[in-house]
Enzyme design. Structure first.
Site, PDB file in Angstrom:
ATOM      1  CB  THR A   1       8.232   1.937   1.475  1.00 52.77           C
ATOM      2  OG1 THR A   1       8.905   0.895   0.765  1.00 52.77           O
ATOM      3  CG2 THR A   1       9.274   2.845   2.119  1.00 52.77           C
TER       4      THR A   1
ATOM      5  CE  LYS B   1      12.724   0.942  -0.303  1.00 56.13           C
ATOM      6  NZ  LYS B   1      11.285   0.727  -0.475  1.00 56.13           N
TER       7      LYS B   1
ATOM      8  CG  LEU C   1      -1.866  -1.236   1.287  1.00 52.03           C
ATOM      9  CD1 LEU C   1      -2.671  -1.210   2.582  1.00 52.03           C
ATOM     10  CD2 LEU C   1      -2.793  -1.296   0.087  1.00 52.03           C
ATOM     11  N   PRO C   2       0.264   2.416  -0.345  1.00 52.96           N
ATOM     12  CG  PRO C   2      -1.028   3.773  -1.720  1.00 52.96           C
ATOM     13  CD  PRO C   2      -1.119   2.598  -0.821  1.00 52.96           C
TER      14      PRO C   2
ATOM     15  CE  LYS D   1       5.793   5.807   1.073  1.00 49.08           C
ATOM     16  NZ  LYS D   1       5.204   4.588   0.483  1.00 49.08           N
TER      17      LYS D   1
END
Length: 300
Positions: free
Chosen positions: A96, A171, A64-65, A246
């Site tokens: 993420t 990450k 998901l975003p 992001k």
């Protein structure tokens, strides 16, 4: 294995397809009917809701975003999957997001005896399609070992970074470094061009010298130096500037929470913000190279 896959965007769609191609019984759900139809053609079953998708699932994977989407999917008081998941189900969130949300979701599911790992990915859309992604997993060792055979159907490198939330931290540390390397490589190549050097020759020199790095070798930002990379396709495809923005925002937020010193990361964040706000958000992140040319350099 019965797998529910929720979130069929540019990354999730190919990942789910690889699970189907590996022989798993895959049920998918996404708000986009077109995305679901593509998976139906690949052999997946379609669900009319997330809760229907996870019925009797051995594994649930979400892609998901943002963090609030993940929290809502699992913990919403009325419709959260926490109310319908079996204690025998393993949840893998490959979004993420901020590590705090991953920890929050993991703890809430653990109270219901539901196993959870955060497993963000690296490798881009190309890696998702090819099944060569890198998964960086946070969670209990046993949960990681259960998740690993599933992740190997979608990725080539599977790492256990630590407890829940560690995957997200690892990450964003990696992507913060990547942004710094891309910006530094871009300005070095442009300075060489400004002084009359061939960027291909300069790249070859640096690849055999101490400046060697991944962006030079496999993802060169200068058009015409490498074939098959976004810079040689008008920066189309690959990893969008908006997604790098992001990830950099997540990295700087994490750094502030732990009082980590990230001056290079903050500078990269500023550069990518400026680049994105100039209408480049949907282009590949290597297009930051254009910030350093004669047209834009005085605006930096």
């Amino acid at each position: 294995m019965k797998i529910a896959f929720i979130g069929l965007g540019n990354m999730g769609g190919p990942m789910a397809t690889n699970l189907v191609n590996s022989g798993h019984n895959v049920t998918v759900y996404d708000l986009s009917q077109d995305a679901m139809n593509q998976l139906k053609l690949a052999g997946a079953r379609l669900a009319t809701s997330a809760s229907q998708a996870v019925e009797n699932a051995d594994v649930v994977i979400s892609m998901l975003p943002a963090g609030h989407h993940v929290e809502s999917l699992y913990l919403d008081p009325q419709n959260g999957l926490i109310h319908s998941l079996s204690s025998k189900t393993l949840v893998i969130d490959s979004s993420t997001i901020d590590s705090a949300t991953a920890v929050k979701v993991g703890k809430a599911l653990a109270l219901e005896s539901i196993s959870f790992v955060d497993a963000p990915v690296s490798g881009g859309v190309g890696g998702a399609k090819a099944g060569t992604l890198t998964f960086i997993v946070g969670g209990e060792k046993q949960h990681f070992l259960t998740a690993k055979p599933v992740l190997e159907n979608m990725g080539k490198n599977i790492f256990h970074a630590g407890e829940v939330g560690a995957g997200q931290v690892a990450k964003i540390c990696n992507n913060m470094l990547l942004s710094v390397l891309m910006a530094g490589t871009s300005e070095a190549l442009q300075m060489a061009i400004d002084n009359g050097l061939d960027p291909k020759v300069m790249s070859d020199i640096m690849l055999q010298s101490s400046g060697r790095n991944w962006t030079l070798e496999l993802y060169n930002p200068c058009p015409g130096v490498l074939e098959g990379v976004p810079s040689s396709n008008n920066y189309q495809g690959g990893f969008m500037v908006d997604l790098m923005r992001k990830d950099l925002n997540l990295a700087i937020e994490t750094a502030e929470n732990t009082h980590s010193a990230t001056p290079m990361g903050k500078l990269a964040q500023t550069l990518y913000e400026k680049h994105g706000e100039s209408g480049n958000g949907q282009r590949d992140f290597s297009s930051v190279f254009e910030l350093f040319n004669s047209t834009n350099r005085l605006k930096i």
